[in-house]
Design an enzyme around this catalytic site. Structure first.
Site, PDB file in Angstrom:
ATOM      1  N   GLY A 153      38.720  49.745  38.812  1.00 30.44           N
ATOM      2  CA  GLY A 153      38.292  49.232  40.119  1.00 30.44           C
ATOM      3  C   GLY A 153      39.425  48.438  40.735  1.00 30.44           C
ATOM      4  N   PRO A 154      39.289  48.110  42.016  1.00 26.75           N
ATOM      5  CA  PRO A 154      40.404  47.426  42.695  1.00 26.75           C
ATOM      6  C   PRO A 154      40.682  46.048  42.115  1.00 26.75           C
ATOM      7  CG  PRO A 154      38.437  47.463  44.076  1.00 26.75           C
ATOM      8  CD  PRO A 154      38.145  48.334  42.907  1.00 26.75           C
ATOM      9  N   SER A 155      41.900  45.607  42.327  1.00 30.73           N
ATOM     10  CA  SER A 155      42.316  44.289  41.826  1.00 30.73           C
ATOM     11  C   SER A 155      41.441  43.199  42.441  1.00 30.73           C
ATOM     12  CB  SER A 155      43.783  44.067  42.206  1.00 30.73           C
ATOM     13  OG  SER A 155      44.197  42.796  41.785  1.00 30.73           O
ATOM     14  N   GLY A 156      40.896  42.332  41.580  1.00 31.25           N
ATOM     15  CA  GLY A 156      40.090  41.210  42.059  1.00 31.25           C
ATOM     16  C   GLY A 156      38.602  41.483  42.077  1.00 31.25           C
ATOM     17  N   VAL A 157      38.185  42.710  41.716  1.00 21.83           N
ATOM     18  CA  VAL A 157      36.764  43.048  41.809  1.00 21.83           C
ATOM     19  C   VAL A 157      35.938  42.374  40.701  1.00 21.83           C
ATOM     20  CG1 VAL A 157      36.798  45.177  40.406  1.00 21.83           C
ATOM     21  CG2 VAL A 157      35.192  44.966  42.293  1.00 21.83           C
ATOM     22  N   GLY A 158      36.606  42.001  39.613  1.00 25.05           N
ATOM     23  CA  GLY A 158      35.895  41.326  38.521  1.00 25.05           C
ATOM     24  C   GLY A 158      35.890  42.092  37.201  1.00 25.05           C
ATOM     25  N   ARG A 186      51.296  35.739  33.880  1.00 22.51           N
ATOM     26  CA  ARG A 186      50.762  34.629  34.677  1.00 22.51           C
ATOM     27  C   ARG A 186      50.658  33.409  33.764  1.00 22.51           C
ATOM     28  NH1 ARG A 186      46.077  38.600  36.534  1.00 22.51           N
ATOM     29  NH2 ARG A 186      47.140  39.698  38.207  1.00 22.51           N
ATOM     30  N   ARG A 279      41.580  33.376  43.171  1.00 25.29           N
ATOM     31  CA  ARG A 279      42.128  33.401  41.802  1.00 25.29           C
ATOM     32  C   ARG A 279      43.481  32.701  41.735  1.00 25.29           C
ATOM     33  NH1 ARG A 279      42.625  39.224  38.968  1.00 25.29           N
ATOM     34  NH2 ARG A 279      44.602  39.222  40.079  1.00 25.29           N
ATOM     35  N   ARG A 290      47.969  44.526  47.000  1.00 28.17           N
ATOM     36  CA  ARG A 290      46.787  44.859  46.204  1.00 28.17           C
ATOM     37  C   ARG A 290      45.603  45.246  47.102  1.00 28.17           C
ATOM     38  NH1 ARG A 290      46.701  42.457  40.403  1.00 28.17           N
ATOM     39  NH2 ARG A 290      48.912  42.484  39.953  1.00 28.17           N
ATOM     40  N   ASN A 313      29.668  44.961  41.888  1.00 29.64           N
ATOM     41  CA  ASN A 313      29.741  43.590  41.388  1.00 29.64           C
ATOM     42  C   ASN A 313      29.566  42.605  42.549  1.00 29.64           C
ATOM     43  OD1 ASN A 313      30.115  41.277  39.909  1.00 29.64           O
ATOM     44  ND2 ASN A 313      32.343  41.506  39.728  1.00 29.64           N
ATOM     45  N   ASP A 314      28.283  42.440  42.912  1.00 27.28           N
ATOM     46  CA  ASP A 314      27.956  41.451  43.950  1.00 27.28           C
ATOM     47  C   ASP A 314      27.599  40.169  43.209  1.00 27.28           C
ATOM     48  OD1 ASP A 314      27.153  40.049  46.110  1.00 27.28           O
ATOM     49  OD2 ASP A 314      25.729  41.526  46.868  1.00 27.28           O
TER      50      ASP A 314
HETATM   51  N1  LIG Z   1      30.486  38.750  41.058  1.00 31.98           N
HETATM   52  C1  LIG Z   1      31.414  37.841  41.350  1.00 31.98           C
HETATM   53  N2  LIG Z   1      31.185  36.933  42.306  1.00 31.98           N
HETATM   54  C2  LIG Z   1      32.114  36.010  42.639  1.00 31.98           C
HETATM   55  N3  LIG Z   1      33.325  35.920  42.042  1.00 31.98           N
HETATM   56  C3  LIG Z   1      33.605  36.810  41.073  1.00 31.98           C
HETATM   57  C4  LIG Z   1      32.672  37.798  40.682  1.00 31.98           C
HETATM   58  N4  LIG Z   1      33.223  38.540  39.700  1.00 31.98           N
HETATM   59  C5  LIG Z   1      34.453  38.029  39.473  1.00 31.98           C
HETATM   60  N5  LIG Z   1      34.679  36.987  40.280  1.00 31.98           N
HETATM   61  C6  LIG Z   1      35.910  36.184  40.415  1.00 31.98           C
HETATM   62  O1  LIG Z   1      36.856  37.004  41.109  1.00 31.98           O
HETATM   63  C7  LIG Z   1      38.163  36.746  40.645  1.00 31.98           C
HETATM   64  C8  LIG Z   1      38.798  38.061  40.210  1.00 31.98           C
HETATM   65  O2  LIG Z   1      38.146  38.530  39.044  1.00 31.98           O
HETATM   66  P1  LIG Z   1      38.937  39.259  37.892  1.00 31.98           P
HETATM   67  O3  LIG Z   1      40.203  38.542  37.598  1.00 31.98           O
HETATM   68  O4  LIG Z   1      37.991  39.476  36.787  1.00 31.98           O
HETATM   69  O5  LIG Z   1      39.284  40.626  38.648  1.00 31.98           O
HETATM   70  P2  LIG Z   1      39.989  41.944  38.088  1.00 31.98           P
HETATM   71  O6  LIG Z   1      39.249  43.092  38.625  1.00 31.98           O
HETATM   72  O7  LIG Z   1      40.127  41.858  36.630  1.00 31.98           O
HETATM   73  O8  LIG Z   1      41.404  41.842  38.785  1.00 31.98           O
HETATM   74  P3  LIG Z   1      42.817  42.517  38.343  1.00 31.98           P
HETATM   75  O9  LIG Z   1      42.659  43.983  38.452  1.00 31.98           O
HETATM   76  O10 LIG Z   1      43.784  41.993  39.339  1.00 31.98           O
HETATM   77  O11 LIG Z   1      43.130  42.069  36.973  1.00 31.98           O
HETATM   78  C9  LIG Z   1      38.042  35.752  39.496  1.00 31.98           C
HETATM   79  O12 LIG Z   1      38.366  34.468  39.984  1.00 31.98           O
HETATM   80  C10 LIG Z   1      36.575  35.837  39.101  1.00 31.98           C
HETATM   81  O13 LIG Z   1      36.091  34.612  38.588  1.00 31.98           O
HETATM   82  N1  LIG Z   2      46.873  52.627  34.375  1.00 30.47           N
HETATM   83  C1  LIG Z   2      46.796  51.415  33.835  1.00 30.47           C
HETATM   84  N2  LIG Z   2      46.412  50.375  34.610  1.00 30.47           N
HETATM   85  C2  LIG Z   2      46.333  49.174  34.037  1.00 30.47           C
HETATM   86  C3  LIG Z   2      46.614  48.961  32.683  1.00 30.47           C
HETATM   87  N3  LIG Z   2      46.436  47.650  32.396  1.00 30.47           N
HETATM   88  C4  LIG Z   2      46.036  47.072  33.540  1.00 30.47           C
HETATM   89  N4  LIG Z   2      45.962  47.981  34.527  1.00 30.47           N
HETATM   90  C5  LIG Z   2      45.541  47.793  35.911  1.00 30.47           C
HETATM   91  O1  LIG Z   2      46.563  47.163  36.634  1.00 30.47           O
HETATM   92  C6  LIG Z   2      45.983  46.457  37.711  1.00 30.47           C
HETATM   93  C7  LIG Z   2      46.614  45.135  37.854  1.00 30.47           C
HETATM   94  O2  LIG Z   2      46.392  44.330  36.751  1.00 30.47           O
HETATM   95  P1  LIG Z   2      46.873  42.804  36.735  1.00 30.47           P
HETATM   96  O3  LIG Z   2      46.581  42.308  35.355  1.00 30.47           O
HETATM   97  O4  LIG Z   2      48.309  42.788  37.087  1.00 30.47           O
HETATM   98  O5  LIG Z   2      46.015  42.117  37.783  1.00 30.47           O
HETATM   99  C8  LIG Z   2      44.479  46.404  37.445  1.00 30.47           C
HETATM  100  O6  LIG Z   2      43.852  47.338  38.286  1.00 30.47           O
HETATM  101  C9  LIG Z   2      44.355  46.855  36.041  1.00 30.47           C
HETATM  102  O7  LIG Z   2      43.147  47.546  35.823  1.00 30.47           O
HETATM  103  C10 LIG Z   2      47.009  50.077  31.901  1.00 30.47           C
HETATM  104  O8  LIG Z   2      47.281  50.007  30.691  1.00 30.47           O
HETATM  105  N5  LIG Z   2      47.092  51.260  32.528  1.00 30.47           N
END
Ligand SMILES: Nc1ncnc2c1ncn2[C@@H]1O[C@H](COP(=O)(O)OP(=O)(O)OP(=O)(O)O)[C@@H](O)[C@H]1O
Ligand SMILES: Nc1nc2c(ncn2[C@@H]2O[C@H](COP(=O)(O)O)[C@@H](O)[C@H]2O)c(=O)[nH]1
Length: 400
Positions: A153-158, A186, A279, A290, A313-314
């Site tokens: 899923g997109p970056s930041g979605v949870g 980080r 974040r 992103r 993820n609401d």
């Molecule tokens: N359902 C939600 N409602 C509100 N905030 C949320 C929810 N889910 C996650 N968050 C918050 O959103 C931020 C991003 O979540 P998270 O780091 O898990 O995203 P991610 O998809 O893993 O991002 P990335 O791909 O960049 O690693 C965090 O600060 C987290 O606490």
């Molecule tokens: N194709 C792959 N994508 C990956 C892997 N590990 C993480 N990710 C994705 O990268 C982005 C950014 O992550 P971040 O930690 O820099 O925020 C996120 O969408 C991850 O799901 C991997 O091994 N292969």
């Protein structure tokens, strides 16, 4: 190499015995001390696979050598997967000519049934990349459990948040596949825990060497899942969770990993931006990149047919409950899943035969004709998965 013994006591077609062929003249001479202890041979086409090594006292791993009749040469293949520990004896049975089932004597329940893959999708891909002979080990487990789980899923979605919740609630069930990345760590991130932080040139070389299940350029950096990262988790007897982007998910879908692929959607792009910004881990430039990539990922995630499930993820708790439900670990089911043994408790001493898709393990007495009881049947008709993870779908039952 295979020899007939006699009809099986079950009153069906005769089974052929492929039990230990320990003293093959020629193989013994060829391997000398390297192959002392238990070993077995299986011939498929022009190739004879000699598998074994180690004995009661030895700590030598089970090794593999191949004799190619066409060229008259011995080949030492690249052996992928976690090599089995030494054992008190082993039996080998060819299945569909693409893998050999190995039954180890006197081994732990989670280490007695193994598959040596010779010509599976994974092995063929690895042969292409490495340009040499490759074989791969994969442990056999009962039933349909343990499918790896891909969260995308997109970056930041949870994604990371949901995975952390899962790992915290079920620490003995799930293991996180620690990816490699060329991005900088980080603040709180630890090398080897959150990621294996690496250099671009090193990672490119490792990709070329075939060490990755999947990899992609994401938001300007290289990310990838190594074969080893998956094996570390499966070797610990856990279900592997991968946090990867949509490109990586597509590669996994095309691979032999047979994962459950889940796409996580934000309630809106505005909310996604709010989460990414709150974040406080990315620069403004990185956030914009992103968010731009998120548009494409959302389109692909929802419409490409890569994913088995889409979750919104609401509300975090609701999303987490939905995730558990689709993984079959909500409510009472969770406790059952944790306690299901994945191994097979085989008696130390037994003989092995094959009948169609059934492997018959006889432990009543060394002579099959005297043993109308004490049979364990391994049904291999529904095998799934395989290297670089486990081979699932073994059905095991006893016949009294
Ligand atoms: N359902 C939600 N409602 C509100 N905030 C949320 C929810 N889910 C996650 N968050 C918050 O959103 C931020 C991003 O979540 P998270 O780091 O898990 O995203 P991610 O998809 O893993 O991002 P990335 O791909 O960049 O690693 C965090 O600060 C987290 O606490
Ligand atoms: N194709 C792959 N994508 C990956 C892997 N590990 C993480 N990710 C994705 O990268 C982005 C950014 O992550 P971040 O930690 O820099 O925020 C996120 O969408 C991850 O799901 C991997 O091994 N292969």
């Amino acid at each position: 190499m295979l020899h007939w013994r006699h009809s099986c006591s079950m009153g069906e077609a005769p089974a052929f015995i492929v039990d230990d062929l320990q003293n093959q003249i020629g193989f013994e001479n060829e391997f000398g001390s390297k192959f002392k202890g238990c070993k077995t041979t299986t011939t498929i086409g022009d190739k004879t696979y000699v598998i074994g090594g180690g004995n009661d006292e030895s700590t030598l791993p089970v090794e593999v050598r191949i004799f190619d009749k066409a060229t008259g040469n011995w080949v030492t293949p690249i052996v992928l997967g976690s090599k089995p520990n030494s054992c008190k004896g082993l039996s080998a049975i060819s299945l569909n000519d693409d893998r050999i089932l190995i039954v180890k004597k006197g081994s732990a329940p989670d280490d007695c049934i193994l598959f040596l893959e010779l010509d599976t999708w994974f092995v063929r891909e690895q042969k292409k990349i490495r340009g040499t002979e490759v074989v791969a080990w994969s442990k056999g487990v009962r039933g349909d459990a343990e499918k790896p789980v891909v969260i995308s899923g997109p970056s930041g979605v949870g994604k990371g948040t949901l995975i952390s919740m899962l790992m915290k609630e079920f620490p003995s069930m799930f293991g996180f596949s620690v990816s490699h990345t060329t991005r900088a760590p980080r603040g709180m991130e630890e090398d080897g825990v959150h990621y294996h932080f690496t250099e671009q040139s090193i990672m490119e070389k490792e990709i070329k060497d075939g060490k990755f299940v999947e990899y992609a350029s994401v938001h300007g950096n290289l990310y990838g899942t190594s074969i080893e990262a998956v094996e570390v988790v499966t070797d610990a007897g856990k279900r592997c969770i991968l946090d990867i982007d949509v490109q990586g998910a597509r590669s996994v879908r095309a691979s032999s990993l047979e994962a459950i692929l889940i796409f996580i959607c934000p309630p809106s792009m505005e909310e996604l931006e709010t989460r990414l910004r709150s974040r406080r881990t990315e620069t403004e430039e990185q956030i914009l990149k992103r968010l731009q990539n998120a548009e494409v990922e959302m389109e692909q995630g929802k419409s490409s047919g890569i994913f088995d499930h889409i979750l919104y993820n609401d509300n975090l708790d609701d999303c987490y409950e939905s995730l558990k439900k689709l993984l079959g670990i909500d409510g009472a089911a969770a406790a059952t899943q944790i306690s299901v043994p994945q191994g097979i408790d085989l008696p130390a001493d037994h003989s092995v035969s094959k009948m169609d898709n059934k492997i018959i393990i006889n432990y009543g007495t060394p002579e099959l004709e005297k043993a109308s009881k004490s049979l364990i049947v391994l049904d291999v008709s529904s095998l799934k998965g395989g290297a670089p993870g486990r081979t699932r779908g073994l059905d095991v039952y006893a016949i009294d």
